[in-house]
Design an enzyme around this catalytic site. Sequence first.
Site, PDB file in Angstrom:
ATOM      1  CE  LYS A 174      23.627  44.379  39.755  1.00 44.82           C
ATOM      2  NZ  LYS A 174      24.409  42.972  39.205  1.00 44.82           N
ATOM      3  CE  LYS A 208      24.961  42.281  42.764  1.00 44.76           C
ATOM      4  NZ  LYS A 208      25.092  40.731  42.351  1.00 44.76           N
TER       5      LYS A 208
END
Length: 350
Positions: free
Chosen positions: A269, A215
């Site tokens: 992400k 992330k």
Amino acid sequence: MLMRQKSQPKNEQGAESTGSYPRTRMRRLRQKSWIREMVAEHSLSVSDLVWPVFITEGKNQREYIKSMPGVERRSTDLTIEALKKAHGNGVQAVALFPVVPDKYKTMDGREAFNPDNLMCRAVQEIKNALPDMGIITDVALDPYTTHGHDGLVEDDKILNDETVEILCRQAVVQARAGADIIAPSDMMDGRIGAIRDSLESESFTDTMILSYAAKYASSFYGPFREAVGSGAFLKGDKKTYQMNPANADEALLEVALDIKEGADMVMIKPGLPYLDVLHKVKETFKIPTFAYQVSGEYAMLKAAAEYGCLDYEHTLMETMIAFKRAGADGIFTYAAPEIAKTLQEKSAKG
Ligand code: PBG
């Protein structure tokens, strides 16, 4: 000419696997829709989709989110209504994000592990209403803290190990409420192993973990922070725990660690700007790999369409197939219900 032949693709025996023009005409396989679809290398199925939703307290509550046109914060009853409709169109999994009232926000985010918090109540109610729907819960402290960080803060530092202890308690109350998949999005070190151990020791042996393994500290999360109301609270940035957008090899290390610690699935992400990372992760580890088309990506599409710059539906579907081509097994997208409808209409047309 010689140069050109040298660079032609080779098959496994080392023979040239391509012909040359005019015997080979690439356009032959593109003439008609049926043949294009027959030779398509990738496809999108409604079962690939996860719909992230924002839940608020109360009954019959619905709030518009300025930076995410078409997305609403809804109370659990209205969320269930929306989920029933989406489920009817084939959407099989939902990711829940709570909008926590300010009065429950504290420095240490202890509301996160209150077994009666908004998230846990919503999980129970959704499970009762839609037992076949997969429920994914977010593990991180940002909706619950007065500083908007995913972990505990001391002297402007985000504490790792102390945060992990709270995340474990948060994961256990979510599992007890009925969550199928626990999805830690906090990026603390060692949290996957610690959460797995906590779940095992509480007999939640079947509760799955989807780790937000890679992330990035991304500006594409802006609209999400408005949606959950953490943006106004956030002090500083998240660069000491989320990844540097300049790094890809580091993502492989993050994923390797999380798999060792017991992650069943991993997430990359944001989505589209990080397809290279997604591809590398899938190629390297061959485990279920998810992409998150985040709030800013969704907002860009919506805004460009509203401005008349592009066709929303076609561009959206193109982003979906791009995720599949890069290696995604599943995709988190705020547009999941719209995509499900499009897929249904497409299959009805035949
Ligand atoms: C926080 C969290 C974020 C998102 C999901 N969980 C934002 C952040 O890290 O600040 C972003 C999702 C999106 O932008 O759609 N734990």
